[in-house]
Design a protein around this motif. Structure first.
Motif, PDB file in Angstrom:
ATOM      1  N   ARG A 123      -3.278   7.359  17.432  1.00  6.49           N
ATOM      2  CA  ARG A 123      -1.964   7.141  16.835  1.00  6.49           C
ATOM      3  C   ARG A 123      -0.912   8.001  17.539  1.00  6.49           C
ATOM      4  N   VAL A 124       0.338   7.540  17.441  1.00  7.02           N
ATOM      5  CA  VAL A 124       1.469   8.259  18.019  1.00  7.02           C
ATOM      6  C   VAL A 124       2.601   8.315  16.994  1.00  7.02           C
ATOM      7  N   ALA A 125       3.535   9.237  17.203  1.00  2.00           N
ATOM      8  CA  ALA A 125       4.717   9.341  16.358  1.00  2.00           C
ATOM      9  C   ALA A 125       5.939   9.006  17.197  1.00  2.00           C
ATOM     10  N   GLY A 126       6.756   8.098  16.684  1.00  2.54           N
ATOM     11  CA  GLY A 126       7.981   7.715  17.372  1.00  2.54           C
ATOM     12  C   GLY A 126       8.773   6.751  16.515  1.00  2.54           C
ATOM     13  N   TRP A 127       9.930   6.356  17.008  1.00  2.30           N
ATOM     14  CA  TRP A 127      10.734   5.374  16.277  1.00  2.30           C
ATOM     15  C   TRP A 127      10.209   3.980  16.554  1.00  2.30           C
ATOM     16  N   HIS A 128      10.272   3.132  15.549  1.00  2.00           N
ATOM     17  CA  HIS A 128       9.878   1.737  15.679  1.00  2.00           C
ATOM     18  C   HIS A 128      11.058   0.884  15.260  1.00  2.00           C
ATOM     19  N   ASP A 129      11.303  -0.196  15.982  1.00  2.00           N
ATOM     20  CA  ASP A 129      12.455  -1.055  15.716  1.00  2.00           C
ATOM     21  C   ASP A 129      12.521  -1.554  14.281  1.00  2.00           C
ATOM     22  N   GLU A 130      11.389  -1.719  13.639  1.00  2.00           N
ATOM     23  CA  GLU A 130      11.374  -2.268  12.282  1.00  2.00           C
ATOM     24  C   GLU A 130      11.391  -1.208  11.190  1.00  2.00           C
ATOM     25  N   CYS A 131      11.457   0.064  11.595  1.00  2.00           N
ATOM     26  CA  CYS A 131      11.481   1.162  10.627  1.00  2.00           C
ATOM     27  C   CYS A 131      12.700   2.027  10.926  1.00  2.00           C
ATOM     28  N   ALA A 132      13.780   1.803  10.226  1.00  2.00           N
ATOM     29  CA  ALA A 132      15.058   2.423  10.560  1.00  2.00           C
ATOM     30  C   ALA A 132      15.233   3.833  10.004  1.00  2.00           C
ATOM     31  N   ASP A 133      14.340   4.290   9.130  1.00  2.00           N
ATOM     32  CA  ASP A 133      14.561   5.561   8.446  1.00  2.00           C
ATOM     33  C   ASP A 133      14.196   6.798   9.254  1.00  2.00           C
ATOM     34  N   GLY A 134      13.411   6.658  10.278  1.00  2.00           N
ATOM     35  CA  GLY A 134      13.009   7.815  11.065  1.00  2.00           C
ATOM     36  C   GLY A 134      11.715   7.556  11.809  1.00  2.00           C
ATOM     37  N   VAL A 135      11.180   8.613  12.370  1.00  2.00           N
ATOM     38  CA  VAL A 135       9.939   8.539  13.144  1.00  2.00           C
ATOM     39  C   VAL A 135       8.784   8.179  12.216  1.00  2.00           C
ATOM     40  N   VAL A 136       7.901   7.316  12.707  1.00  2.00           N
ATOM     41  CA  VAL A 136       6.728   6.882  11.948  1.00  2.00           C
ATOM     42  C   VAL A 136       5.484   7.039  12.813  1.00  2.00           C
ATOM     43  N   VAL A 137       4.341   7.034  12.165  1.00  2.00           N
ATOM     44  CA  VAL A 137       3.062   7.038  12.881  1.00  2.00           C
ATOM     45  C   VAL A 137       2.672   5.587  13.107  1.00  2.00           C
ATOM     46  N   MET A 138       2.296   5.283  14.344  1.00  2.00           N
ATOM     47  CA  MET A 138       1.958   3.895  14.688  1.00  2.00           C
ATOM     48  C   MET A 138       0.851   3.864  15.730  1.00  2.00           C
ATOM     49  N   GLN A 139       0.331   2.699  15.925  1.00  2.00           N
ATOM     50  CA  GLN A 139      -0.706   2.443  16.931  1.00  2.00           C
ATOM     51  C   GLN A 139      -0.022   1.870  18.173  1.00  2.00           C
ATOM     52  N   PRO A 140      -0.075   2.551  19.309  1.00  2.00           N
ATOM     53  CA  PRO A 140       0.569   1.993  20.502  1.00  2.00           C
ATOM     54  C   PRO A 140      -0.224   0.807  21.052  1.00  2.00           C
ATOM     55  N   LEU A 141       0.504  -0.217  21.453  1.00  2.00           N
ATOM     56  CA  LEU A 141      -0.146  -1.393  22.027  1.00  2.00           C
ATOM     57  C   LEU A 141      -0.106  -1.384  23.545  1.00  2.00           C
ATOM     58  N   GLN A 142       0.938  -0.787  24.111  1.00  2.00           N
ATOM     59  CA  GLN A 142       1.069  -0.725  25.562  1.00  2.00           C
ATOM     60  C   GLN A 142       1.623   0.643  25.934  1.00  2.00           C
ATOM     61  N   MET A 143       0.993   1.270  26.901  1.00  2.00           N
ATOM     62  CA  MET A 143       1.411   2.596  27.339  1.00  2.00           C
ATOM     63  C   MET A 143       1.671   2.549  28.843  1.00  2.00           C
ATOM     64  N   LEU A 144       2.816   3.055  29.255  1.00  2.00           N
ATOM     65  CA  LEU A 144       3.188   3.014  30.667  1.00  2.00           C
ATOM     66  C   LEU A 144       2.769   4.271  31.431  1.00  2.00           C
ATOM     67  N   ALA A 145       2.851   5.423  30.771  1.00  2.00           N
ATOM     68  CA  ALA A 145       2.534   6.708  31.417  1.00  2.00           C
ATOM     69  C   ALA A 145       2.265   7.731  30.333  1.00  2.00           C
ATOM     70  N   ALA A 146       1.669   8.843  30.737  1.00  2.00           N
ATOM     71  CA  ALA A 146       1.399   9.925  29.777  1.00  2.00           C
ATOM     72  C   ALA A 146       1.432  11.259  30.491  1.00  2.00           C
ATOM     73  N   TRP A 147       1.731  12.305  29.710  1.00  2.00           N
ATOM     74  CA  TRP A 147       1.809  13.671  30.237  1.00  2.00           C
ATOM     75  C   TRP A 147       1.073  14.621  29.308  1.00  2.00           C
ATOM     76  N   ARG A 148       0.382  15.579  29.904  1.00  2.00           N
ATOM     77  CA  ARG A 148      -0.297  16.630  29.158  1.00  2.00           C
ATOM     78  C   ARG A 148       0.755  17.658  28.769  1.00  2.00           C
ATOM     79  N   ALA A 149       0.806  18.017  27.505  1.00  2.00           N
ATOM     80  CA  ALA A 149       1.780  18.986  27.002  1.00  2.00           C
ATOM     81  C   ALA A 149       1.056  20.227  26.499  1.00  2.00           C
ATOM     82  N   ASP A 150       0.534  21.004  27.421  1.00  2.00           N
ATOM     83  CA  ASP A 150      -0.182  22.229  27.056  1.00  2.00           C
ATOM     84  C   ASP A 150       0.798  23.276  26.555  1.00  2.00           C
ATOM     85  N   PRO A 151       0.410  24.059  25.551  1.00  2.00           N
ATOM     86  CA  PRO A 151       1.274  25.155  25.106  1.00  2.00           C
ATOM     87  C   PRO A 151       1.490  26.166  26.235  1.00  2.00           C
ATOM     88  N   GLN A 152       2.679  26.699  26.298  1.00  2.00           N
ATOM     89  CA  GLN A 152       3.012  27.693  27.318  1.00  2.00           C
ATOM     90  C   GLN A 152       2.780  29.094  26.794  1.00  2.00           C
TER      91      GLN A 152
END
Length: 152
Positions: A123-152
């Motif tokens: 699952r991922v957290a982000g805005w979805h076109d059909e949910c106008a109130d804020g960020v939601v948890v959703m299942q991504p269907l297509q992913m273009l790229a990804a980055w590792r976000a290790d704590p500094q």
């Protein structure tokens, strides 16, 4: 040998990633999407700051359209959101290799794309076109790229 108890280690990188992802979701789930003040770039920057990254963005409200957002990217020396994340020094990884706290770029109806934060369990957290109130948890269907976000 028993597995280490990461819950007892609040500075453990996985605990920091989990906590940052949850704080990001909690904070941005109350904010309707508005380009320039509450958007995927600002959410991702806030998430990275929770992990200790230094992220500089243009002032809030300095862009309000996809066109002006692309101009802001260009003035920062980037031709895409992907290029901006690469320039931060984040490691590109396969979307299939993401873990909680990592960042994924998903397609959007415009050239910017949509950044989301990995919550775990596919699952991922982000805005979805059909949910106008804020960020939601959703299942991504297509992913273009990804980055590792290790704590500094």
């Amino acid at each position: 040998m028993p597995a280490p108890d990461i819950e007892a280690a609040p500075d453990h990188p996985l605990v920091r990633r989990r906590d940052a992802a949850q704080i990001t979701l909690d904070t941005w789930s109350k904010r309707p999407q508005k380009l320039g003040t509450a958007d995927c770039v600002r959410m991702t920057a806030a998430h990275l700051r929770l992990l200790g990254w230094r992220v500089k963005l243009p002032p809030a409200g300095s862009y309000r359209t996809v066109n002006s957002a692309m101009k802001a990217l260009a003035s920062a020396g980037h031709d895409s959101i992907s290029a901006a994340l690469d320039a931060l020094g984040l490691e590109r990884i396969s979307p299939a290799a993401t873990i909680v706290g990592d960042i994924i770029l998903m397609p959007a109806d415009h050239e910017l794309g949509a950044l989301v934060i990995v919550m775990g369990n596919g699952r991922v957290a982000g805005w979805h076109d059909e949910c106008a109130d804020g960020v939601v948890v959703m299942q991504p269907l297509q992913m273009l790229a990804a980055w590792r976000a290790d704590p500094q």
